[in-house]
Design a protein around this motif. Structure first.
Motif, PDB file in Angstrom:
ATOM      1  N   GLU A 245       0.115  -5.432   9.329  1.00 26.35           N
ATOM      2  CA  GLU A 245      -1.016  -4.805   8.648  1.00 26.35           C
ATOM      3  C   GLU A 245      -1.644  -5.694   7.591  1.00 26.35           C
ATOM      4  O   GLU A 245      -2.641  -5.316   6.971  1.00 26.35           O
ATOM      5  N   ASP A 246      -1.075  -6.880   7.377  1.00 22.83           N
ATOM      6  CA  ASP A 246      -1.604  -7.751   6.331  1.00 22.83           C
ATOM      7  C   ASP A 246      -2.405  -8.917   6.882  1.00 22.83           C
ATOM      8  O   ASP A 246      -2.766  -9.842   6.154  1.00 22.83           O
TER       9      ASP A 246
ATOM     10  N   ARG B 235       8.318  -3.865   7.010  1.00 27.91           N
ATOM     11  CA  ARG B 235       7.432  -4.078   8.156  1.00 27.91           C
ATOM     12  C   ARG B 235       8.116  -3.820   9.490  1.00 27.91           C
ATOM     13  O   ARG B 235       7.441  -3.740  10.516  1.00 27.91           O
TER      14      ARG B 235
END
Length: 355
Positions: A276-277, A323
């Protein structure tokens, strides 16, 4: 200290011109004349020969007394290194110094000692000419490679030199090793004393381990993993050891994954990994197993692989838990979730206490 580039065998020729008996003196003038006669087309200067004699004195190969033209020299009796050791080829010099820098724990002590003359020769070759571009490139190589451990760089625990040398000697000669070993338990400070037969040295991150065995009364073997920094003492005995004939260090480390700690056999692991980064996750490029399969999905991917369940695997999943989510097996998912709940509980309790 450097050997002349124009006369690379100068020190050897000087020794050849001196009496072979230790302590038998010869005058400086005699040495200089004899050495110059060995190079009729391009003899070295008096100053060059004197400088080479001083280098030999620094290496404790010759002694002297007197001053100027009255000075006499003699052999000390110390064994002179071979010509290859005194002046290794440039490529070998680079390899020798790289070996000394990166693998000092992976050679027997007497081998390291035997290579000291080669290490000194390698340094001598690389220090010869500050303006030689080829030597400049070779000297720079030492600062162009480095080894780092994965994860946070922990400080290596100290290991007593005598203990390391005793272990390496017993490992090399397959002798019985007397050990006094302090384990990691908190309920005792007294080291245990016993005998083992060394099987191998394993460097894992900042820690060096000895893998050793001890034969039981029924003829089977018990395998030990002993951290060298926890040895209170170690002594190589004169007793020949009886190692486990079926032991294979590579299989023990790589196939059995014994240094993953408490391996419990293989499992089919399934993870959900979030990206998501905006960056590819580590597990896309550094696989958990050769049969790893990645299935892309929105926000990341699912991962399936056959892995060995161990403390190292649990620690990895906990470390990446922000994560990485364990989907199966269910028992491992529950175990990781419980560990995270305990951690959250401690953080929340401390926050309340601090308030």
């Amino acid at each position: 200290m450097s050997t002349s580039k124009n006369w690379p065998r100068l020190e050897s020729e000087i020794l050849a011109c001196m009496p072979t008996a230790p302590g038998d003196p010869v005058a400086s003038g005699q040495i200089i004349a004899a050495v110059r006669a060995r190079f009729p087309l391009n003899p070295p200067s008096r100053h060059t020969i004197q400088r080479a004699l001083e280098n030999l004195e620094i290496e404790a190969l010759v002694g002297k007394r007197g001053t100027s033209r009255d000075r006499v020299w003699w052999r000390t009796g110390k064994q002179a290194p071979s010509e290859l050791a005194r002046r290794p080829p440039l490529e070998l010099a680079i390899a020798l110094l790289t070996l000394r820098r990166h693998a000092p724990n992976h050679l027997p002590g007497h081998v390291i000692q035997g290579l000291e003359a080669y290490f000194a020769g390698a340094e001598r070759v690389l220090s010869e000419s500050p303006t030689d571009p080829s030597l400049g490139d070779a000297r720079a190589w030492a600062n162009k490679t480095v080894r780092v451990h994965a994860g946070y760089p922990l400080v290596s625990p100290p290991i007593h030199g005598d203990i390391l040398n005793a272990i390496r000697k017993a490992l090399y000669t397959s002798r019985v090793l007397d050990v006094a070993y302090q384990n990691s338990r908190l309920d005792t400070d007294a080291p245990d004393s016993y005998q083992v037969v060394p099987l191998g040295l394993v460097e894992r991150g900042p820690v060096l381990y000895l893998v050793a065995s001890r034969q039981r009364r029924d003829g089977t073997f018990k395998i030990y993993q002993l951290r060298l920094d926890r040895f209170a003492s170690a002594a190589c005995t004169e007793t020949p050891g009886v190692p486990d004939p079926n032991f294979d260090l590579n299989a023990y480390v790589r196939d059995d994954q014994s240094f993953s700690f408490l391996p419990e056999g293989q499992i089919q692991l399934e993870l959900r990994v979030r990206e998501e980064d905006g960056y590819r996750h580590l597990f896309r490029e550094q696989w958990l197993a050769t049969d790893q399969v990645i299935i892309d999905e929105p926000g990341g991917f699912r991962l399936k692989a056959t892995v060995t369940l161990s403390i190292a695997l649990r620690n990895l999943l906990m470390e990446r838990s922000a994560r990485v989510e364990v989907l199966s097996p269910a028992t491992l998912r529950d175990e990781i979730a419980e560990g995270l709940r305990q951690a959250i509980g401690r953080y929340e309790a401390n926050a309340v206490d601090g308030a």
